[in-house]
Design a protein around this motif. Sequence first.
Motif, mmCIF file in Angstrom:
data_model
loop_
_atom_site.group_PDB
_atom_site.id
_atom_site.type_symbol
_atom_site.label_atom_id
_atom_site.label_comp_id
_atom_site.label_asym_id
_atom_site.label_seq_id
_atom_site.Cartn_x
_atom_site.Cartn_y
_atom_site.Cartn_z
ATOM 1 N N LEU A 1 27.241 52.606 39.619
ATOM 2 C CA LEU A 1 28.695 52.537 39.426
ATOM 3 C C LEU A 1 29.421 52.405 40.760
ATOM 4 N N MET A 2 28.988 53.170 41.750
ATOM 5 C CA MET A 2 29.637 53.153 43.060
ATOM 6 C C MET A 2 29.404 51.836 43.798
ATOM 7 N N ALA A 3 28.222 51.262 43.599
ATOM 8 C CA ALA A 3 27.903 50.006 44.282
ATOM 9 C C ALA A 3 28.678 48.829 43.693
ATOM 10 N N ARG A 4 29.025 48.922 42.419
ATOM 11 C CA ARG A 4 29.623 47.776 41.728
ATOM 12 C C ARG A 4 31.138 47.819 41.643
ATOM 13 N N SER A 5 31.735 48.999 41.810
ATOM 14 C CA SER A 5 33.188 49.124 41.685
ATOM 15 C C SER A 5 33.741 49.977 42.824
ATOM 16 N N ARG A 6 34.715 49.419 43.533
ATOM 17 C CA ARG A 6 35.326 50.181 44.624
ATOM 18 C C ARG A 6 36.053 51.421 44.111
ATOM 19 N N VAL A 7 36.596 51.331 42.916
ATOM 20 C CA VAL A 7 37.295 52.482 42.342
ATOM 21 C C VAL A 7 36.303 53.596 42.023
ATOM 22 N N PHE A 8 35.192 53.247 41.364
ATOM 23 C CA PHE A 8 34.159 54.255 41.105
ATOM 24 C C PHE A 8 33.591 54.794 42.419
ATOM 25 N N ASP B 1 41.729 56.868 28.559
ATOM 26 C CA ASP B 1 42.453 55.683 28.081
ATOM 27 C C ASP B 1 41.526 54.559 27.613
ATOM 28 N N MET B 2 40.308 54.900 27.199
ATOM 29 C CA MET B 2 39.358 53.852 26.837
ATOM 30 C C MET B 2 38.578 54.227 25.584
ATOM 31 N N ASP B 3 38.361 53.249 24.696
ATOM 32 C CA ASP B 3 37.529 53.486 23.519
ATOM 33 C C ASP B 3 36.076 53.178 23.868
ATOM 34 N N ILE B 4 35.164 53.549 23.001
ATOM 35 C CA ILE B 4 33.736 53.442 23.307
ATOM 36 C C ILE B 4 33.270 51.991 23.392
ATOM 37 N N VAL B 5 33.843 51.086 22.599
ATOM 38 C CA VAL B 5 33.443 49.675 22.642
ATOM 39 C C VAL B 5 33.775 49.086 24.017
ATOM 40 N N THR B 6 34.971 49.369 24.500
ATOM 41 C CA THR B 6 35.382 48.868 25.812
ATOM 42 C C THR B 6 34.553 49.515 26.921
ATOM 43 N N LEU B 7 34.306 50.815 26.805
ATOM 44 C CA LEU B 7 33.525 51.523 27.822
ATOM 45 C C LEU B 7 32.114 50.947 27.921
ATOM 46 N N ARG B 8 31.486 50.708 26.790
ATOM 47 C CA ARG B 8 30.124 50.155 26.810
ATOM 48 C C ARG B 8 30.109 48.751 27.420
ATOM 49 N N ALA B 9 31.093 47.947 27.069
ATOM 50 C CA ALA B 9 31.169 46.592 27.629
ATOM 51 C C ALA B 9 31.388 46.628 29.132
ATOM 52 N N LEU B 10 32.236 47.538 29.582
ATOM 53 C CA LEU B 10 32.512 47.677 31.012
ATOM 54 C C LEU B 10 31.258 48.101 31.778
ATOM 55 N N VAL B 11 30.576 49.119 31.292
ATOM 56 C CA VAL B 11 29.380 49.623 31.971
ATOM 57 C C VAL B 11 28.278 48.573 31.942
ATOM 58 N N LEU C 1 39.559 45.267 27.475
ATOM 59 C CA LEU C 1 38.600 45.060 28.555
ATOM 60 C C LEU C 1 39.300 44.547 29.815
ATOM 61 N N LEU C 2 40.334 43.735 29.653
ATOM 62 C CA LEU C 2 41.099 43.287 30.817
ATOM 63 C C LEU C 2 41.769 44.475 31.511
ATOM 64 N N ILE C 3 42.346 45.373 30.726
ATOM 65 C CA ILE C 3 42.985 46.569 31.299
ATOM 66 C C ILE C 3 41.958 47.407 32.055
ATOM 67 N N ALA C 4 40.772 47.554 31.461
ATOM 68 C CA ALA C 4 39.714 48.332 32.121
ATOM 69 C C ALA C 4 39.233 47.647 33.395
ATOM 70 N N ALA C 5 39.075 46.328 33.347
ATOM 71 C CA ALA C 5 38.638 45.581 34.532
ATOM 72 C C ALA C 5 39.651 45.697 35.658
ATOM 73 N N ASP C 6 40.921 45.669 35.312
ATOM 74 C CA ASP C 6 41.969 45.823 36.327
ATOM 75 C C ASP C 6 41.950 47.233 36.911
ATOM 76 N N LYS C 7 41.758 48.211 36.063
ATOM 77 C CA LYS C 7 41.743 49.612 36.508
ATOM 78 C C LYS C 7 40.614 49.869 37.506
ATOM 79 N N TYR C 8 39.447 49.276 37.259
ATOM 80 C CA TYR C 8 38.292 49.525 38.124
ATOM 81 C C TYR C 8 38.019 48.379 39.105
ATOM 82 N N ASP C 9 39.015 47.509 39.273
ATOM 83 C CA ASP C 9 38.989 46.455 40.297
ATOM 84 C C ASP C 9 37.771 45.541 40.154
ATOM 85 N N LEU C 10 37.551 45.057 38.946
ATOM 86 C CA LEU C 10 36.465 44.119 38.669
ATOM 87 C C LEU C 10 37.094 42.747 38.406
ATOM 88 N N GLN C 11 37.320 42.001 39.480
ATOM 89 C CA GLN C 11 38.128 40.790 39.387
ATOM 90 C C GLN C 11 37.463 39.703 38.555
#
Length: 389
Positions: free
Chosen positions: A247-254, A275-285, A305-315
């Motif tokens: 997680l730390m290697a892939r996301s600056r926020v994490f 602020d995340m449901d399980i479907v979005t969390l699994r897709a993000l991870v 998923l876009l909101i989650a990607a923005d939150k964790y800086d996954l452009q």
Amino acid sequence: GKVGSSQVVSTLDLRTMEPTFLQADSDNESVNAVVERQEVMPPVQGNFQVTFKNWSRLTSEDVWKKAALPCCEVPCAGYKWKLSVFPESGQEARTVPPFGRTPATHIGVFLKPTSCLPSISGWEVGFSIALHRNTGRAYTVGNLAQTSIFPCAGRGKGWEKFISHEMMNDPAEGFFVDDTVCFNVRLRLTARFVSRRAATVEKVVSHNKFGSLSDDFLALLQSGRGSDVKLTAGQGGESVQAHRAILMARSRVFSVMLEEGKFAEGAAKSICIDDMDIVTLRALVCFLYTAQFPSVEAGDNAQSLLIAADKYDLQELKQHCELCLDRSLTLDCAAEVLVLADSHHCSNLKLRCLDFIKQHTAQVMATPGWTTWLASNASLVNQVLAHVA
């Protein structure tokens, strides 16, 4: 940032119609050697620039309106490529009298290899094409991480509606500098090949008997072996077992959040993401582990998923979600997607929504979504009205 070790610049003067280019490409070693050894190698990357001078000539002469502008072959990433620009594109068939095709509304842009890629059925190629602006903020379509199988025949792959004539010719957009337009192409060739037999379904066959790195990391995620942190979705309470280091290697926020001694999460064994449901969390991870885009459907899934990607800086993931929402834009969701794009700094998606609302102003304003999403956002409503005017 710049891709590859150097750049090739191609220039075409639309007054003289004489294309020239300056070769300055010294990318990775020969890709043919990779094919002979049949190994999975690091991706080959490169970029090149195509400049058209005296662009205004297109408006005064009809000679190029139905054909691609001439452009020389450009060496990049070990192969030769050609950018085909169609000044008149985007026509659609009329289904009622008068039959025929509607007037052109867009500029079409396509990329094709002019020297065959190894294993002619195709390599995976990710590419993006950007139009320079004098403001410094490029207009970009495509994504290096979103790959497709390239044919050697035809006009290649690209977009019939790369950019609208209206947007292109708007002085405020800043696409013209001294009557010159500049396209920048970025390429990423993945050193995995597609079997001829499976090419029809674009099934990627790896020649590495140990499997790909993304497959191995996905198996690790699914097994939960060695996991040291539990991520719990606040909406529903279900969780995903994960590994801090990944997680730390892939996301600056994490990386900041999980660093020991900075925040409570640094030492926590379980973290709740409210602020995340399980479907979005699994897709993000899953994306964090594999760098593969999840299957995102239109609607709430892509938006979440876009909101989650923005939150964790996954452009890259964020851009993928933008494309999914762009392709699924409808009258009912246009206002909602516009608010989302504005809130999460998705400039290309926001502009696409504004263009869509301009084309269907009365219909969009009559939808329940217009009142629901824009009633309390006077600033954004003013932007819409200014764009429509």
